[in-house]
Design a protein around this motif. Structure first.
Motif, short mmCIF file in Angstrom:
data_model
loop_
_atom_site.label_atom_id
_atom_site.label_comp_id
_atom_site.label_asym_id
_atom_site.label_seq_id
_atom_site.Cartn_x
_atom_site.Cartn_y
_atom_site.Cartn_z
N TRP A 168 -9.20 9.71 3.86
CA TRP A 168 -8.43 10.67 4.64
C TRP A 168 -8.54 10.35 6.13
CZ3 TRP A 168 -5.09 14.32 2.96
CH2 TRP A 168 -5.20 14.77 1.65
N LEU A 169 -7.43 10.43 6.83
CA LEU A 169 -7.43 10.33 8.29
C LEU A 169 -6.64 11.51 8.85
CD1 LEU A 169 -6.73 6.52 8.93
CD2 LEU A 169 -8.91 7.73 9.17
N GLN A 225 0.84 -1.19 0.00
CA GLN A 225 0.00 0.00 0.00
C GLN A 225 0.88 1.24 0.00
OE1 GLN A 225 -2.00 -0.99 3.73
NE2 GLN A 225 -3.91 -1.22 2.60
N ARG A 226 0.30 2.35 -0.47
CA ARG A 226 1.01 3.61 -0.39
C ARG A 226 0.10 4.64 0.26
NH1 ARG A 226 -1.26 4.35 -5.50
NH2 ARG A 226 -1.28 6.48 -6.35
N PHE A 227 0.73 5.51 1.03
CA PHE A 227 0.00 6.56 1.73
C PHE A 227 0.75 7.87 1.54
CE2 PHE A 227 -0.64 2.57 4.00
CZ PHE A 227 -2.02 2.50 4.03
N LEU A 279 -3.54 10.52 3.37
CA LEU A 279 -4.38 10.16 2.23
C LEU A 279 -4.01 8.76 1.76
CD1 LEU A 279 -6.31 10.83 -0.20
CD2 LEU A 279 -4.27 11.71 -1.36
N HIS A 280 -5.03 7.93 1.57
CA HIS A 280 -4.85 6.63 0.92
C HIS A 280 -5.32 6.79 -0.52
CE1 HIS A 280 -5.65 2.00 0.96
NE2 HIS A 280 -4.65 2.35 0.18
N PRO A 281 -4.39 6.98 -1.46
CA PRO A 281 -4.80 7.28 -2.84
C PRO A 281 -5.58 6.13 -3.46
CG PRO A 281 -2.47 7.76 -2.50
CD PRO A 281 -2.93 6.99 -1.31
N SER A 282 -6.53 6.48 -4.29
CA SER A 282 -7.33 5.48 -4.98
C SER A 282 -6.51 4.79 -6.05
CB SER A 282 -8.56 6.13 -5.61
OG SER A 282 -9.28 5.20 -6.38
N ILE A 283 -6.75 3.49 -6.21
CA ILE A 283 -6.08 2.75 -7.28
C ILE A 283 -7.04 2.50 -8.45
CG2 ILE A 283 -4.46 1.61 -5.73
CD1 ILE A 283 -6.26 -0.85 -5.77
N ASN A 284 -8.25 2.97 -8.30
CA ASN A 284 -9.25 2.76 -9.33
C ASN A 284 -10.16 3.98 -9.37
OD1 ASN A 284 -11.49 1.99 -10.87
ND2 ASN A 284 -11.35 -0.15 -10.22
N GLU A 285 -10.11 4.73 -10.45
CA GLU A 285 -10.90 5.96 -10.54
C GLU A 285 -12.40 5.68 -10.48
OE1 GLU A 285 -9.77 8.32 -13.86
OE2 GLU A 285 -7.65 8.41 -13.31
N GLU A 286 -12.85 4.53 -10.99
CA GLU A 286 -14.26 4.20 -10.93
C GLU A 286 -14.71 3.95 -9.49
OE1 GLU A 286 -14.96 0.92 -13.49
OE2 GLU A 286 -14.50 2.02 -15.33
N TRP A 287 -13.77 3.50 -8.67
CA TRP A 287 -14.06 3.20 -7.26
C TRP A 287 -14.11 4.47 -6.42
CZ3 TRP A 287 -9.88 2.46 -3.29
CH2 TRP A 287 -10.40 2.02 -2.07
N GLU A 288 -13.52 5.53 -6.90
CA GLU A 288 -13.32 6.74 -6.11
C GLU A 288 -14.63 7.29 -5.55
OE1 GLU A 288 -11.33 9.74 -4.18
OE2 GLU A 288 -10.49 7.98 -5.18
N ASP A 289 -15.67 7.35 -6.36
CA ASP A 289 -16.93 7.95 -5.92
C ASP A 289 -17.65 7.09 -4.89
OD1 ASP A 289 -16.52 10.09 -7.58
OD2 ASP A 289 -17.71 9.26 -9.22
#
Length: 834
Positions: A339-340, A306-308, A321-331
């Protein structure tokens, strides 16, 4: 109970609930954050370790020596090295895996009086390059990061280039961002380094941000008015300039390359941005769910695939921030997954973050931990990220219980005489001690089931005996005290403060145990706690006929006392206690008890159900149905949770939880063989209890529909566990996530969310108190105030008048780890966590 009997018991419980399509989750690894804080001399809190230097002007990580390196304001190089290899780290290792800071070298003698005070440095492939306003020095440290192997003055300028703001190294070139502009130093010139001003492109000084991205062969340059991209095809390069005011609101203050995502992360005051190699920009700001502005720094962390991305701010600590790996999943992402916030005394000495450095800047799949160095205005924090499972966390939390949170078997919070200093703890009797003790008894009982360790059984039985003693001290069979003090404590033992005196504030001298004192005016809450514990202690902990008899007697004594006193809890004064009222004359006819009508009706039905389950006495069965049917207690229970936002009583949530659990557990315990109970009698009681409890299921479903958005693992255990009501898989995942995102620091620190972008507030106040502003959507436990399960989890700020989390009160109480242990072990017990 024997181990074999326990195995049969828990197996049957799991079979029963599997027929209800109960969702379960595996106990998988997650990232646990542990904060190790230090402060400069003259700290506001004596609980923090003192750093050997006064101020950090720059910091970096040296992967060769596995150490953090710091330059202090007095021009001294310091290092802190790993004491454990990254692959060998043990989950239970809670102490800092980095050692004390070591004085390595003092550069003062090398600098002239004309050098500017602040030194900067940067990591080169095999060395560290240190730059002042006139000098460039190259040093090589040993692999222990304890001493300098070589030191060379590579460049001494005739004329100062002024302040040095940023440094980066790439393609055997040192790039310097200074008051004089962008400077270029050739590092591969037979040891003679020359400096040149990059003046063939119109870059207006000062240059405040630099980063060389080797994978792209690009140098990124930030100034007050523009952001430059110098794309190299050596020795030539092309230049692109983006003015500040376009995608970038303000000047760049930090950058870091992300090798996993192949992205550049750029931070400016108003937002975090990510940029790809093709020049496409994506913003992570207000509209994308970011927590705050006033950003100062950024770093990227890699761990377990994972990357943060961490960002620091001037006044709100740091965010991850835990960046999204899938733009379709983002919403569709849950807000907790993106975010924490790490803000307040729980994490850093102050909220003003100056620099962030990660020790895992490159991918290593074998690593089980990672640390982020956080440089703040008044100190340094090492945020250690460990790969744990909840089972690991349970062991760590259990270690916190003894001796601090054990007062002769009573389990409760401790007070701290000095702010945040756990070495200054003191015991203090509290009115709800029996509730907290009962909750720990349940957690310990289930822990014993899984471990079969005698030490765990002794812990659970010790808590039961404390509850039992609260009943024996009063001298009245069936009357239990709120809390108690031993003769030593009553005489003012050093570790205990606040014991009362006979005749004052409801304190009484025990007539059965000379020297002991106990507190009266016992509430229905206290009695609720006793019943909550006794059923599970009887079934899981009592290991002999004598112990079973004691646990059964504890239930029957209280029940008989209540029933024989016309459903009032009569104090030693001969009068009902203030809240010990379950009689229809009060609950149905007296508007003074409108708030207690539902929950007290549920309580008395739960008490009678458990008493009938254990004893089989028809008296309890008949009293149950008289109240439930003739006096409408089923209807009272139906709406026991008051959903009026002006009276959202979280204490009643806890009371409702315990009563629901007691009620449905009374039935559940009879789903298997019971020691000493004939099969025919067991089946009779079970059929009867099903009739008794079934009409309460709609109440439990309604209660869950209201409290579900709290994501509470404890509430879930009553609904999906004892009640057997199917829940959505998302509910289970979120409850488990709450356990994961719970700090191992149980001190009640102040919280301050004013100024956050991501927290929407309600138009209603907590219990109609205008000083208690409420969040609309709950945030993870690590961002909330630590407290018992009766604390409002939606509280926005600890103090109405505070300006930050550091003046919002708190820091003088540590809560028992049972607040975490109870929901964890209950979810394990019901097979919700495997």
């Amino acid at each position: 109970m024997s181990r074999v009997a326990c195995c049969v018991y828990i197996t049957l419980i799991c079979i029963i609930h599997s027929s209800l399509a109960l969702n379960t989750v595996l106990d998988e690894e997650f990232n646990q954050i542990i904060s190790h804080q230090s402060s400069y001399e003259g700290p506001s809190s004596t609980s923090l370790s003192i750093l050997p230097f006064n101020h950090t002007t720059a910091a970096l990580y040296d992967a060769n020596g596995r150490c953090f390196v710091s330059l202090s304001s007095d021009r001294i190089l310091w290092t802190s090295r790993r004491v454990t290899h990254p692959v060998d780290i043990n989950w239970s290792h809670r102490s800092n895996i980095y050692g004390d800071w070591i004085h390595v070298y003092d550069f003062t003698s090398l600098l002239s009086p004309y050098d500017r005070d602040v030194l900067k440095f940067v990591k080169a492939p095999d060395s560290i390059v240190i730059v002042s306003s006139l000098l460039v020095i190259e040093v090589v440290m040993d692999f222990q990061c304890k001493s300098i192997v070589s030191l060379e003055t590579r460049l001494r300028a005739d004329e100062s280039w002024g302040n040095v703001y940023s440094l980066t190294v790439g393609h055997e070139t040192l790039w310097m961002g200074t008051d004089a502009g962008l400077l270029r130093v050739d590092m591969n010139n037979n040891g003679d380094w020359d400096v040149q001003t990059v003046d063939d492109i119109p870059i207006s000084p000062p240059v405040t941000a630099l980063l060389w991205v080797d994978a792209w062969q690009i140098l990124f340059v930030g100034t007050a008015d523009a952001f430059y991209e110098l794309r190299f095809q050596w020795p030539k390069y092309s230049v692109r300039r983006d003015w500040v005011g376009g995608n970038l609101d303000s000047p760049v203050v930090g950058m870091e390359y992300d090798e996993v995502g192949d992205r550049l992360w750029v931070v400016e005051s108003d937002a975090l941005h990510q940029r790809d190699n093709h020049g496409l920009w994506w913003r992570e700001g207000y509209y994308q769910g970011a927590i705050s502005d006033n950003l100062t720094s950024v770093c990227v962390q890699f761990l377990a695939g994972q990357r943060f991305v961490w960002t620091g701010s001037i006044d709100m600590g740091l965010s991850r921030l835990h960046p999204s790996i899938n733009e379709e999943w983002e919403d569709k992402r849950d807000p907790w997954d993106k975010w924490l916030l790490f803000y307040g005394p729980r994490f850093t000495p102050d909220g003003s973050v100056r620099q962030l450095v990660s020790d895992s800047q490159f991918v290593d799949e074998k690593r089980q931990d990672s640390t982020v160095l956080v440089v703040t205005e008044t100190g340094v924090t090492m945020l250690s990220v460990r790969r744990w499972k909840l089972a690991n966390k349970a062991e760590v939390m259990q270690e916190l219980q003894y001796p601090r949170h054990d007062r002769g078997g009573i389990s409760a919070e401790v007070s701290l005489s000095q702010y945040g200093d756990l070495t200054t703890w003191l015991h203090s009797p509290e009115d709800s001690d029996s509730i907290w003790t009962a909750q720990y008894a349940v957690a310990a009982a289930i822990r014993y089931y899984f471990s079969n360790a005698e030490t765990d059984r002794e812990m659970a039985w010790r808590a039961f005996e404390a509850l039992e003693l609260l009943g024996n001290l009063t001298g009245v069979d069936g009357l239990v005290g709120r809390t108690m003090c031993s003769p030593e404590e009553a005489r003012g033992a050093r570790s205990t403060v606040g014991c009362g005196v006979d005749g004052e504030n409801n304190w009484h001298a025990s007539q059965t145990y000379p020297g002991w004192v106990w507190k009266g005016d016992t509430s229905s809450d206290t009695v609720n706690g006793h019943y909550f514990a006794y059923g599970l202690v009887l079934d899981l902990v009592a290991s002999s006929p004598e112990e079973r008899a004691r646990a059964e007697n504890a239930i029957e004594r209280i029940t008989t006392y209540i029933v024989s006193n016309n459903l009032y809890y009569i104090d030693v004064t001969g009068e009902p206690t203030k809240w010990g009222r379950w009689n229809p004359a009060d609950l149905n006819e007296n508007p003074q008890y409108i708030s207690e009508r539902g929950v007290n009706s549920l309580e008395i039905l739960a008490f009678l159900a458990l008493a009938y389950s254990v004893t089989g006495r028809e008296l309890y069965h008949q009293q149950f149905f008289t109240l439930a049917v003739d006096y409408g207690y089923y209807e009272n229970c139906a709406n026991q949770k008051i959903d009026n936002p002006f009276d959202d009583n979280h204490s009643d949530n806890q009371l409702g939880f315990m009563a629901y659990h007691t009620l449905f557990y009374a039935q559940l315990r009879l789903e298997k063989e019971v020691s000493g109970l004939l099969e025919e009698e067991r089946e009779l009681r079970l059929r009867t209890l099903k009739e008794m409890t079934a009409p309460v299921l709609p109440s439990l479903r309604r209660w869950w529909s209201i409290v579900r958005n709290e994501r509470s693992p404890l509430w879930l255990s009553a609904v999906a566990g004892a009640g057997g009501i199917p829940v959505q898989f998302d509910d289970v995942e979120r409850a488990v996530q709450s356990l994961q995102l719970w700090s191992t620091d149980m001190i009640a620190w102040g919280i301050h969310n004013t100024g956050r972008w991501d927290c929407e507030t309600q138009p209603y106040y907590g219990r109609d108190d205008p000083t208690k502003i409420q969040m609309r959507y709950i945030r993870p436990p690590q961002e909330r105030a630590t407290g018992h399960w009766n604390v409002d989890p939606f509280l926005f700020d600890s103090s109405y008048s505070s300006a930050s989390a550091y003046d919002a009160g708190g820091g003088y109480v540590e809560y028992s780890p049972s607040e975490w242990l109870l929901p964890y072990w209950l979810l394990r017990f019901y097979g919700i966590i495997e």
